[in-house]
Design a protein around this motif. Structure first.
Motif, PDB file in Angstrom:
ATOM      1  N   ASN A 252       2.356  54.836  -1.511  1.00 61.80           N
ATOM      2  CA  ASN A 252       2.888  54.559  -0.107  1.00 61.80           C
ATOM      3  C   ASN A 252       3.964  55.740   0.184  1.00 61.80           C
ATOM      4  OD1 ASN A 252       1.343  52.627   1.135  1.00 61.80           O
ATOM      5  ND2 ASN A 252       2.628  51.027   0.589  1.00 61.80           N
TER       6      ASN A 252
ATOM      7  N   TRP B 109      -0.711  55.717   8.110  1.00 63.59           N
ATOM      8  CA  TRP B 109       0.240  54.369   8.026  1.00 63.59           C
ATOM      9  C   TRP B 109      -0.708  53.093   7.964  1.00 63.59           C
ATOM     10  CZ3 TRP B 109       5.063  52.437   7.527  1.00 63.59           C
ATOM     11  CH2 TRP B 109       6.106  53.371   7.708  1.00 63.59           C
ATOM     12  N   ALA B 110      -2.007  53.384   8.582  1.00 62.39           N
ATOM     13  CA  ALA B 110      -2.934  52.277   8.647  1.00 62.39           C
ATOM     14  C   ALA B 110      -3.612  52.196   7.040  1.00 62.39           C
ATOM     15  CB  ALA B 110      -4.158  52.504   9.653  1.00 62.39           C
ATOM     16  N   ALA B 111      -3.610  53.254   6.535  1.00 61.98           N
ATOM     17  CA  ALA B 111      -4.342  53.339   5.215  1.00 61.98           C
ATOM     18  C   ALA B 111      -3.369  52.961   4.325  1.00 61.98           C
ATOM     19  CB  ALA B 111      -4.417  54.865   4.951  1.00 61.98           C
ATOM     20  N   CYS B 112      -1.768  53.068   4.564  1.00 59.94           N
ATOM     21  CA  CYS B 112      -0.574  52.557   3.572  1.00 59.94           C
ATOM     22  C   CYS B 112      -0.869  51.084   3.573  1.00 59.94           C
ATOM     23  CB  CYS B 112       0.387  52.988   4.225  1.00 59.94           C
ATOM     24  SG  CYS B 112       1.008  54.507   3.630  1.00 59.94           S
ATOM     25  N   GLY B 113      -1.261  50.453   4.531  1.00 64.53           N
ATOM     26  CA  GLY B 113      -1.592  48.929   4.413  1.00 64.53           C
ATOM     27  C   GLY B 113      -2.240  48.474   3.272  1.00 64.53           C
ATOM     28  N   LEU B 114      -3.226  49.224   2.641  1.00 69.50           N
ATOM     29  CA  LEU B 114      -3.822  48.891   1.205  1.00 69.50           C
ATOM     30  C   LEU B 114      -2.810  48.885   0.301  1.00 69.50           C
ATOM     31  CD1 LEU B 114      -6.401  48.272   0.013  1.00 69.50           C
ATOM     32  CD2 LEU B 114      -6.709  50.746  -0.586  1.00 69.50           C
TER      33      LEU B 114
ATOM     34  N   TYR C 283      -2.390  41.415   3.536  1.00 72.99           N
ATOM     35  CA  TYR C 283      -2.296  42.710   4.081  1.00 72.99           C
ATOM     36  C   TYR C 283      -3.604  43.723   3.707  1.00 72.99           C
ATOM     37  CZ  TYR C 283       1.991  44.877   6.284  1.00 72.99           C
ATOM     38  OH  TYR C 283       2.581  45.293   7.334  1.00 72.99           O
TER      39      TYR C 283
ATOM     40  N   SER D  47      -6.036  42.680   6.260  1.00 76.40           N
ATOM     41  CA  SER D  47      -6.045  43.041   7.721  1.00 76.40           C
ATOM     42  C   SER D  47      -6.209  44.768   7.589  1.00 76.40           C
ATOM     43  CB  SER D  47      -4.172  43.191   7.902  1.00 76.40           C
ATOM     44  OG  SER D  47      -3.778  43.662   8.721  1.00 76.40           O
ATOM     45  N   THR D  48      -5.918  45.629   6.579  1.00 74.84           N
ATOM     46  CA  THR D  48      -6.293  46.854   6.724  1.00 74.84           C
ATOM     47  C   THR D  48      -8.110  46.836   6.894  1.00 74.84           C
ATOM     48  OG1 THR D  48      -4.526  47.425   5.173  1.00 74.84           O
ATOM     49  CG2 THR D  48      -6.266  49.074   5.244  1.00 74.84           C
TER      50      THR D  48
ATOM     51  N   GLY E  14      -5.473  40.963  12.462  1.00 74.63           N
ATOM     52  CA  GLY E  14      -4.647  41.832  11.534  1.00 74.63           C
ATOM     53  C   GLY E  14      -3.121  41.580  11.459  1.00 74.63           C
TER      54      GLY E  14
ATOM     55  N   THR F  97      -0.983  39.250   8.173  1.00 74.32           N
ATOM     56  CA  THR F  97       0.079  39.990   7.746  1.00 74.32           C
ATOM     57  C   THR F  97       1.438  38.920   7.877  1.00 74.32           C
ATOM     58  OG1 THR F  97       0.801  41.098   9.910  1.00 74.32           O
ATOM     59  CG2 THR F  97      -0.630  42.405   7.994  1.00 74.32           C
TER      60      THR F  97
END
Length: 233
Positions: A96, A140-145, A179, A182-183, A196, A200
């Motif tokens: 991250n 940032w969206a990918a960071c959710g994983l 989370y 949600s991603t 989503g 979370t």
């Protein structure tokens, strides 16, 4: 015991830094600059509020820094309980941090493009800054994983160490799983963002709970050291 409590509180302080920089940079400053679907408006905001945009870049760097520090501190705190699970927290947190560092470079480039008007890009400046900010949003969206993934071993370690309330451990595991889902839902169902958000909620509650516990108590009074926990677990 005193060393473990001190490490726990230092972990809480670094986590608090992550929350503060995240709220300031991602939630507050970014929303005043980036206008989704309107490059001209984003460019105008960058031009009119260059100082704020630059502060946003600094906050983004702060997020990357505090994310890395928090990952390392969680590893130090829990490595005696399970080096594999503690290492998973560190690895997921570092992923991250690297992604957010890349996002900060994109934001800094967008500020530079806006300040260069009318430069080499000319009328394409609006499209350029919009693409840079949109790519940052995608990162940032990918960071959710990985943000979800680092909460799962964190929750497991809370349960195994018994240093904190068991419901906190289960909430972190549920929040991390939420989370990750949600991603996926954000990619598969982009028009249903409320799903989503709901997924979370346990993660948000778990984060603030463990943050407060680390800062106030550190670990449960009378808890053993990591080595002792590993021996009896």
């Amino acid at each position: 015991m005193a060393s473990t409590v001190r490490t726990a509180r230092l972990t809480g302080l670094s986590y608090l830094g992550l929350v503060v920089t995240g709220v300031a940079g991602f939630m507050l400053i970014r929303s005043q600059i980036f206008v989704e679907g309107d490059g001209a408006a984003t460019l105008a905001n960058l031009t009119a509020s260059e100082g704020l945009a630059r502060l946003g870049v600094v906050m983004e760097l702060g997020i990357a820094l505090t994310q890395a520090l928090t990952a390392l501190m969680f590893y130090r705190l829990f490595r005696g309980v399970s080096s594999l699970a503690a290492g998973a927290i560190a690895v997921f947190g570092m992923v991250n941090a690297v992604v957010i560092l890349a996002s900060s470079a994109l934001l800094a480039t967008a500020v530079g493009v806006a300040g260069d008007r009318p430069g080499a890009l000319g009328d394409d400046a609006a499209a350029a800054v919009q693409l840079l900010y949109a790519t940052s949003e995608g990162l940032w969206a990918a960071c959710g994983l990985f943000f979800g993934l680092w909460l799962i071993p964190m929750g497991w370690l809370v349960l195994r160490s018994r240093w904190m309330p068991a419901p906190l451990g289960w909430m972190l595991i549920a929040g991390g799983s939420g989370y990750v889902l949600s991603t996926a839902s954000g990619l598969l169902l982009p028009d249903h963002s409320v799903i989503g958000t709901i997924l979370t909620l346990p993660a948000t509650a778990g984060e603030f709970w463990i943050l407060g516990y680390l800062l106030v108590k550190g670990v449960r009074p009378g808890a053993g050291t990591g080595a002792q926990v590993a021996t009896v677990a």
